[in-house]
Design a protein around this motif. Structure first.
Motif, PDB file in Angstrom:
ATOM      1  N   ALA A  67     132.675  56.364 -31.692  1.00  0.00           N
ATOM      2  CA  ALA A  67     132.244  56.563 -33.066  1.00  0.00           C
ATOM      3  C   ALA A  67     133.160  57.592 -33.689  1.00  0.00           C
ATOM      4  O   ALA A  67     133.338  58.680 -33.145  1.00  0.00           O
ATOM      5  CB  ALA A  67     130.801  57.043 -33.128  1.00  0.00           C
ATOM      6  N   GLY A  68     133.755  57.253 -34.811  1.00  0.00           N
ATOM      7  CA  GLY A  68     134.626  58.190 -35.517  1.00  0.00           C
ATOM      8  C   GLY A  68     133.817  59.268 -36.207  1.00  0.00           C
ATOM      9  O   GLY A  68     132.601  59.387 -36.041  1.00  0.00           O
ATOM     10  N   ARG A  69     134.499  60.059 -37.002  1.00  0.00           N
ATOM     11  CA  ARG A  69     133.845  61.157 -37.722  1.00  0.00           C
ATOM     12  C   ARG A  69     132.705  60.607 -38.582  1.00  0.00           C
ATOM     13  O   ARG A  69     132.904  59.692 -39.376  1.00  0.00           O
ATOM     14  CB  ARG A  69     134.873  61.875 -38.585  1.00  0.00           C
ATOM     15  N   ASP A  70     131.524  61.169 -38.388  1.00  0.00           N
ATOM     16  CA  ASP A  70     130.301  60.782 -39.113  1.00  0.00           C
ATOM     17  C   ASP A  70     129.965  59.305 -38.955  1.00  0.00           C
ATOM     18  O   ASP A  70     129.270  58.733 -39.794  1.00  0.00           O
ATOM     19  CB  ASP A  70     130.416  61.124 -40.604  1.00  0.00           C
ATOM     20  N   GLY A  71     130.450  58.662 -37.907  1.00  0.00           N
ATOM     21  CA  GLY A  71     130.195  57.241 -37.693  1.00  0.00           C
ATOM     22  C   GLY A  71     129.107  57.014 -36.657  1.00  0.00           C
ATOM     23  O   GLY A  71     128.663  57.928 -35.965  1.00  0.00           O
ATOM     24  N   ARG A 103     132.311  57.965 -26.599  1.00  0.00           N
ATOM     25  CA  ARG A 103     132.842  59.132 -27.295  1.00  0.00           C
ATOM     26  C   ARG A 103     132.374  59.112 -28.743  1.00  0.00           C
ATOM     27  O   ARG A 103     132.397  58.076 -29.387  1.00  0.00           O
ATOM     28  CB  ARG A 103     134.362  59.122 -27.259  1.00  0.00           C
ATOM     29  N   GLY A 104     131.958  60.260 -29.230  1.00  0.00           N
ATOM     30  CA  GLY A 104     131.562  60.406 -30.616  1.00  0.00           C
ATOM     31  C   GLY A 104     132.397  61.463 -31.295  1.00  0.00           C
ATOM     32  O   GLY A 104     132.564  62.556 -30.753  1.00  0.00           O
ATOM     33  N   GLY A 105     132.924  61.156 -32.463  1.00  0.00           N
ATOM     34  CA  GLY A 105     133.688  62.130 -33.228  1.00  0.00           C
ATOM     35  C   GLY A 105     132.765  63.162 -33.846  1.00  0.00           C
ATOM     36  O   GLY A 105     131.537  63.125 -33.674  1.00  0.00           O
TER      37      GLY A 105
END
Length: 140
Positions: A117-121, A73-75
């Motif tokens: 991956a979190g926001r912009d991570g 999952r990607g933010g």
């Protein structure tokens, strides 16, 4: 879709039991039609109840306990990969100026680990190596 060893055994057991029950109902129909009618009714009720129980268990079970598969999952604006991220130019105005190096084996070792991956991570289930990441970056 790959089926694990335990699931494969369970499928075979259900198939064999269903075959034996079906053959028994056919024999009962030939020998004693009235008994076959009652037997089929009871068998149908039992199978219906078993299907209901399996449905309830499936609905109640949380999605994170599926027992198999990697969830990636990607933010918002994030980059997520289930394996290695090797030899890439990622982000605004990034450039790769030479061929990427060969990717090595994943450090995860084939485990079914979740990757988020979190926001912009940026996140990877394996190694992140030999990359150009971010604004105006360049891999030489």
């Amino acid at each position: 879709m790959a089926v694990s060893g335990t699931a494969r055994i369970a499928v075979w057991v259900v198939a064999v039991v269903a075959g034996v029950v079906s053959a028994g109902l056919v024999v009962a129909l030939v020998v004693e039609p009235d008994m076959a009618d009652r037997t089929a009714s009871v068998t149908g009720a039992v199978v219906g109840l078993a299907a209901f129980v399996v449905s309830v268990i499936t609905l109640v079970r949380s999605p994170g306990t599926s027992g198999g598969g990697r969830r990636v999952r990607g933010g918002r604006g994030g980059i997520a990969a289930g394996g290695n991220i090797t030899g890439n130019a990622i982000g605004d105005r990034s450039k790769a100026v030479r061929p990427p190096t060969a990717a090595g084996p994943s450090s995860v070792g084939g485990q079914d680990a979740d990757v988020r991956a979190g926001r912009d991570g940026i996140a990877a289930g394996g190694d992140i190596a030999d990359n150009a990441l971010g604004d105006d970056s360049e891999r030489r």
